[in-house]
Design a protein around this motif. Structure first.
Motif, mmCIF file in Angstrom:
data_model
loop_
_atom_site.group_PDB
_atom_site.id
_atom_site.type_symbol
_atom_site.label_atom_id
_atom_site.label_comp_id
_atom_site.label_asym_id
_atom_site.label_seq_id
_atom_site.Cartn_x
_atom_site.Cartn_y
_atom_site.Cartn_z
ATOM 1 N N GLY A 1 0.203 3.344 -1.669
ATOM 2 C CA GLY A 1 -1.031 2.944 -1.731
ATOM 3 C C GLY A 1 -2.011 3.577 -2.493
ATOM 4 O O GLY A 1 -1.779 5.152 -2.987
ATOM 5 N N VAL A 2 -3.167 3.507 -2.554
ATOM 6 C CA VAL A 2 -4.374 4.064 -3.494
ATOM 7 C C VAL A 2 -4.628 5.232 -2.816
ATOM 8 O O VAL A 2 -4.729 5.413 -1.569
ATOM 9 C CB VAL A 2 -5.712 3.114 -3.578
ATOM 10 C CG1 VAL A 2 -6.786 3.992 -3.832
ATOM 11 C CG2 VAL A 2 -5.285 1.804 -4.185
ATOM 12 N N GLY A 3 -4.774 6.446 -3.737
ATOM 13 C CA GLY A 3 -4.942 7.860 -3.376
ATOM 14 C C GLY A 3 -3.541 8.516 -2.972
ATOM 15 O O GLY A 3 -3.665 9.670 -2.478
ATOM 16 N N ASN A 4 -2.489 7.856 -2.775
ATOM 17 C CA ASN A 4 -1.236 8.437 -2.578
ATOM 18 C C ASN A 4 -0.250 8.415 -3.388
ATOM 19 O O ASN A 4 1.019 8.809 -3.225
ATOM 20 C CB ASN A 4 -0.842 7.781 -1.201
ATOM 21 C CG ASN A 4 -1.458 8.008 0.165
ATOM 22 O OD1 ASN A 4 -2.152 9.290 0.216
ATOM 23 N ND2 ASN A 4 -1.971 7.188 0.822
ATOM 24 N N ARG A 5 -0.210 7.435 -4.402
ATOM 25 C CA ARG A 5 0.615 7.237 -5.409
ATOM 26 C C ARG A 5 0.979 8.339 -6.392
ATOM 27 O O ARG A 5 0.163 9.318 -6.721
ATOM 28 C CB ARG A 5 0.118 5.977 -6.160
ATOM 29 C CG ARG A 5 0.189 4.811 -5.567
ATOM 30 C CD ARG A 5 -0.218 3.612 -6.440
ATOM 31 N NE ARG A 5 -0.326 2.313 -5.331
ATOM 32 C CZ ARG A 5 -1.406 1.399 -5.704
ATOM 33 N NH1 ARG A 5 -2.210 1.622 -6.192
ATOM 34 N NH2 ARG A 5 -1.176 0.462 -4.785
ATOM 35 N N VAL A 6 2.185 8.446 -6.805
ATOM 36 C CA VAL A 6 2.721 9.485 -7.430
ATOM 37 C C VAL A 6 3.728 9.128 -8.479
ATOM 38 O O VAL A 6 4.446 8.184 -8.378
ATOM 39 C CB VAL A 6 3.389 10.715 -6.485
ATOM 40 C CG1 VAL A 6 4.520 10.032 -5.927
ATOM 41 C CG2 VAL A 6 3.670 12.070 -7.484
ATOM 42 N N ARG A 7 3.930 9.785 -9.663
ATOM 43 C CA ARG A 7 4.854 9.332 -10.656
ATOM 44 C C ARG A 7 5.285 10.884 -11.378
ATOM 45 O O ARG A 7 4.411 11.644 -11.658
ATOM 46 C CB ARG A 7 4.415 8.322 -11.796
ATOM 47 C CG ARG A 7 5.273 8.143 -13.047
ATOM 48 C CD ARG A 7 5.283 6.687 -13.635
ATOM 49 N NE ARG A 7 5.223 5.911 -12.634
ATOM 50 C CZ ARG A 7 6.500 5.203 -12.486
ATOM 51 N NH1 ARG A 7 7.712 5.803 -13.086
ATOM 52 N NH2 ARG A 7 6.920 4.330 -11.571
ATOM 53 N N ILE A 8 6.574 11.210 -11.723
ATOM 54 C CA ILE A 8 7.180 12.057 -12.154
ATOM 55 C C ILE A 8 7.486 11.703 -13.693
ATOM 56 O O ILE A 8 8.229 10.578 -14.038
ATOM 57 C CB ILE A 8 8.307 12.654 -11.465
ATOM 58 C CG1 ILE A 8 8.095 12.961 -9.969
ATOM 59 C CG2 ILE A 8 9.090 13.711 -11.967
ATOM 60 C CD1 ILE A 8 9.283 13.099 -8.988
ATOM 61 N N ILE A 9 7.224 12.753 -14.769
ATOM 62 C CA ILE A 9 7.367 12.369 -16.062
ATOM 63 C C ILE A 9 8.177 13.387 -16.576
ATOM 64 O O ILE A 9 8.065 14.702 -16.645
ATOM 65 C CB ILE A 9 5.966 12.627 -16.819
ATOM 66 C CG1 ILE A 9 4.783 11.701 -16.241
ATOM 67 C CG2 ILE A 9 6.547 12.429 -18.218
ATOM 68 C CD1 ILE A 9 5.355 10.220 -16.486
ATOM 69 N N GLY A 10 9.648 13.015 -16.686
ATOM 70 C CA GLY A 10 10.607 13.831 -17.201
ATOM 71 C C GLY A 10 11.582 13.930 -16.021
ATOM 72 O O GLY A 10 11.324 14.204 -14.997
ATOM 73 N N SER A 11 12.809 13.977 -16.297
ATOM 74 C CA SER A 11 14.058 13.897 -15.594
ATOM 75 C C SER A 11 14.236 15.320 -15.229
ATOM 76 O O SER A 11 14.083 16.424 -15.792
ATOM 77 C CB SER A 11 15.212 13.268 -15.930
ATOM 78 O OG SER A 11 15.617 13.880 -17.288
#
Length: 396
Positions: A156-166
């Motif tokens: 949800g909005v304000g909680n999302r996350v993404r990792i760039i690079g393994s």
């Protein structure tokens, strides 16, 4: 009420030796890459000549509770000149607990970061980076616990996350669905799919993120922004090289052809540092020569009719021993694209009153916004002088 752009734009802010870059898409998606916000900074060595926060608070959309929102914040790496004051001006924590004391703090709908931040000992991180990591951990925990608003993959909005690079870091296990390694594209930002814009991840590569001996600068997120305005093919390319050094870039060049690294706009790595051009100390005698492959990269496309731009996000460049920015490095960039197409943000349009350097993306390539139009903050999208022939890079 925030005015929606009729075009896609990028703004490079004058923040000294540091980075603050805002990508604004015509559907009102806003992506901020790094922040070096010196407003009310306790660091006496940092001078602010342009109010970035005023710009952002005027620009960003607000929800029904009048809280400002940023779709995506990307931390290229956790050095202070890339995250200064993030915890003072951006909200950290459960968005449902946003209170009166947090008024005018910007809610980051989705956080992006490199795995390397979790390889650092907390004592090695500045306070803003520590707060960023704490917020990243909060969001990762929500994802792992399946506390999504709609399903397990959406927190949800304000909680999302993404990792760039393994990475093989145990803290980041079972996060493949929200991890984008080097060599892949992303065109979904804050759960919104883009048809005419995407990032291609150039770095960091896995070896860089998991090597604890590597310097942070060598583990920086490096992105290629591609636009296909009114076309099925790419017609605008921006490379955001973070604080990468020659070692990073040589690895990237081994994995990508020169044609695939061709750019319209290139952000000079590490604030116009000499160490993008050579491993050798710039103070050595005899004076070291730049690496031939790096020169080939920045000069690729030099003989075409296309205008190519290099942006140095740094303090004023002087003929002295500073690094960064480095005077000789700047001269190599100027030789590659022409002096009129090299921009030092600290001196654009002049050193006493710098303003953001803004480009609008069109089917004919990027167009620099007029200075007077930039000063009329958030007035309207600039008028575009359309070139004769639509531009294309062709399919990858």
């Amino acid at each position: 009420m925030t005015k929606v752009l009729k075009s896609d734009q990028i703004a490079f802010f004058p923040v000294g030796n540091g980075d603050t870059i805002l990508l604004s898409l015509k559907d009102n998606t806003n992506i901020l890459i790094d922040c070096n916000i010196a407003k009310n900074s306790t660091d006496s060595n940092v001078e602010e000549k342009y109010d970035v926060m005023e710009y952002l608070l005027e620009k960003l959309p607000r929800d029904n509770n009048h809280r400002p929102h940023l779709d995506v914040f990307i931390l290229s790496h956790p050095d202070i000149d890339h995250c200064r004051n993030i915890s003072n001006y951006f909200y950290m924590g459960d968005p449902d607990k946003y209170g009166e004391k947090d008024k005018e703090k910007i809610i980051i709908d989705e956080l992006w970061f490199s795995p390397r931040i979790f390889n650092e000992h907390k004592n090695d991180l500045n306070d803003d980076a520590k707060n960023f990591r704490k917020e990243s951990e909060r969001r990762i925990k929500l994802y792992k616990n399946g506390e999504g608003k709609n399903d397990v993959e959406d927190t949800g909005v304000g909680n999302r996350v993404r990792i760039i690079g393994s990475t093989d870091n145990e803290k980041l296990e079972n996060l493949k669905n929200i991890t984008t390694p080097a060599g892949q594209y992303i065109n979904i930002f804050n759960n919104k799919e883009q048809k005419e814009f995407k990032f291609f991840v150039l770095g960091p590569i896995k070896a860089e993120t998991d090597d604890t001996e590597e310097e942070r600068n060598k583990c920086s997120i490096i992105l290629k922004a591609e636009f296909n305005i009114n076309s099925n093919e790419t017609n605008n390319v921006v490379i955001l090289a973070g604080d990468s050094r020659i070692e990073n870039w040589k690895r990237i060049m081994n994995l990508n052809s020169e044609e695939n690294l061709k750019f319209d706009i290139f952000l000079a790595p590490h604030h116009c540092s000499w160490y993008f051009f050579s491993k050798e100390d710039y103070k050595n005698k005899p004076v070291p020569e730049p690496d031939k492959d790096i020169i080939s990269f920045i000069e690729y496309g030099k003989d075409s009719e296309d205008i190519r731009v290099i942006v140095a996000s740094c303090k004023e460049i002087k003929r002295n021993e500073d690094n960064p920015p480095h005077y000789r490095a700047a001269n190599f960039y100027k030789k590659a694209v022409g002096e009129e197409n090299f921009y030092c943000l600290a001196t654009y349009p002049d050193i006493d009153n710098p303003i953001p350097l803004v480009f609008t993306f069109t089917e004919n390539g990027p167009i620099k916004q007029d200075i007077e139009e930039t000063k009329k903050e958030n007035a309207t999208a600039p008028l575009i002088k359309v070139a004769a022939t639509p531009k294309t890079y062709g399919q990858r």
